[in-house]
Design an enzyme around this catalytic site. Structure first.
Site, PDB file in Angstrom:
ATOM      1  N   ASP A   1      34.140  50.853  -2.244  1.00 15.46           N
ATOM      2  CA  ASP A   1      33.696  52.005  -1.746  1.00 15.46           C
ATOM      3  C   ASP A   1      34.811  52.819  -1.197  1.00 15.46           C
ATOM      4  O   ASP A   1      35.999  52.535  -1.098  1.00 15.46           O
ATOM      5  CB  ASP A   1      32.718  51.827  -0.854  1.00 15.46           C
ATOM      6  CG  ASP A   1      31.392  50.744  -0.923  1.00 15.46           C
ATOM      7  OD1 ASP A   1      31.207  50.859  -2.085  1.00 15.46           O
ATOM      8  OD2 ASP A   1      30.976  50.376   0.006  1.00 15.46           O
TER       9      ASP A   1
ATOM     10  N   TYR B   1      38.069  38.977   1.139  1.00 17.26           N
ATOM     11  CA  TYR B   1      38.045  40.314   1.637  1.00 17.26           C
ATOM     12  C   TYR B   1      38.386  39.929   3.248  1.00 17.26           C
ATOM     13  O   TYR B   1      38.085  38.738   3.696  1.00 17.26           O
ATOM     14  CB  TYR B   1      36.687  40.968   1.852  1.00 17.26           C
ATOM     15  CG  TYR B   1      36.381  41.650   0.452  1.00 17.26           C
ATOM     16  CD1 TYR B   1      36.512  42.932   0.240  1.00 17.26           C
ATOM     17  CD2 TYR B   1      35.551  40.891  -0.581  1.00 17.26           C
ATOM     18  CE1 TYR B   1      36.115  43.576  -0.790  1.00 17.26           C
ATOM     19  CE2 TYR B   1      35.177  41.256  -1.733  1.00 17.26           C
ATOM     20  CZ  TYR B   1      35.491  42.884  -1.806  1.00 17.26           C
ATOM     21  OH  TYR B   1      35.055  43.471  -3.093  1.00 17.26           O
TER      22      TYR B   1
END
Length: 259
Positions: free
Chosen positions: A52, A110
């Site tokens: 994003d 992540y």
């Protein structure tokens, strides 16, 4: 024709995410232009993870097809001369023409970085989520344990997801606190695939657990509810970084995921 695999690191601050869109410049768009300039071909890369706006990466993966005779390992050097300083190709290599970065068995890792301090630090604002209230790391760890394993993560994804299934497997989830700088807290999560905004929602919920807003068992309650509710808040994007993607042919075997 050859297929070239790129490992890409970037600071996502100035970009509207990975995927090409009409509303602003993206990582994918910049890569496409650099490769087109280098090879003289019309190139459209295929990325493994569509991060994003504002999200960073140390090891996103992309591929492109080319008729260029440039040695595969030299693409990284040539492209870095044409890319802005906030995007770097750390490795380039040739793969088979049918190799696809999203359809291979893989493990993605992540990290979500939190600055837990009384006042913000300007030089860290682009790479951390600032939380001024004290966080109880042990409570966060207790809540995180409920997310390990294979679950339906429908409660931890954006309602706009177009995934065929919301079942994913989290193989590792750690809440790390720097012993020398305890204000630095990192949520490190590894799994076989992540839904849209899934890591940021997990981070948002665990932060609320750490602040005492939720009991650790709230994580299990949300998970078993299998429905996105307002309690499942989404943490800001700047704290998130895609660290690495490791594929099955590198020694890992996990369930197939196309997210």
């Amino acid at each position: 024709m050859r297929r070239i695999k790129l490992t890409v690191a970037y600071d996502g601050t100035n970009y509207c995410g990975w995927q090409v869109q009409p509303n602003g410049i993206t990582i994918e768009e910049v890569l496409n232009k650099a490769i087109c300039t280098l090879t003289g071909e019309e190139i459209a890369v295929i990325g493994a993870s569509r991060t994003d706006s504002g999200v960073h990466a140390m090891g996103n993966i992309a591929v492109f097809d080319t008729g260029s005779r440039i040695p595969a390992e030299r693409f990284s050097y040539a492209l870095n001369q044409r890319l802005p300083e906030d995007i770097v190709v750390t490795k380039s290599e040739e793969v088979s023409l049918d190799w696809h970065p999203r359809y291979q068995n893989s493990l993605k890792t992540y990290e979500y970085h939190i600055l837990n301090a009384k006042t913000p630090v300007p030089t860290k604002r682009l790479y951390n989520c600032f939380v001024s209230f004290d966080l109880d790391v042990n409570r966060m760890r207790q809540g995180a344990q409920y997310l390990l394993g294979e679950h339906d993560f429908a409660a931890f994804c954006c309602i706009r997801t177009n995934a065929k299934t919301t079942v994913r497997t989290v193989t590792d989830l750690q809440i790390q606190q720097n012993p020398l700088k305890p204000e630095e807290i990192t949520i490190r999560i590894t799994g076989n695939g992540f839904l849209y905004n899934m890591v940021r929602i997990i981070a948002g919920v665990l932060i609320r657990v750490g602040r005492g807003f939720y009991e650790p068992e709230k994580v299990l309650e949300l998970l078993e509810g299998r429905e996105r509710k307002k309690e499942a808040v989404t943490a800001p994007p700047q704290g998130l970084c895609l660290m690495e993607i490791v594929y099955e042919n590198d020694g890992f075997c996990v369930s197939n995921s196309r997210s």
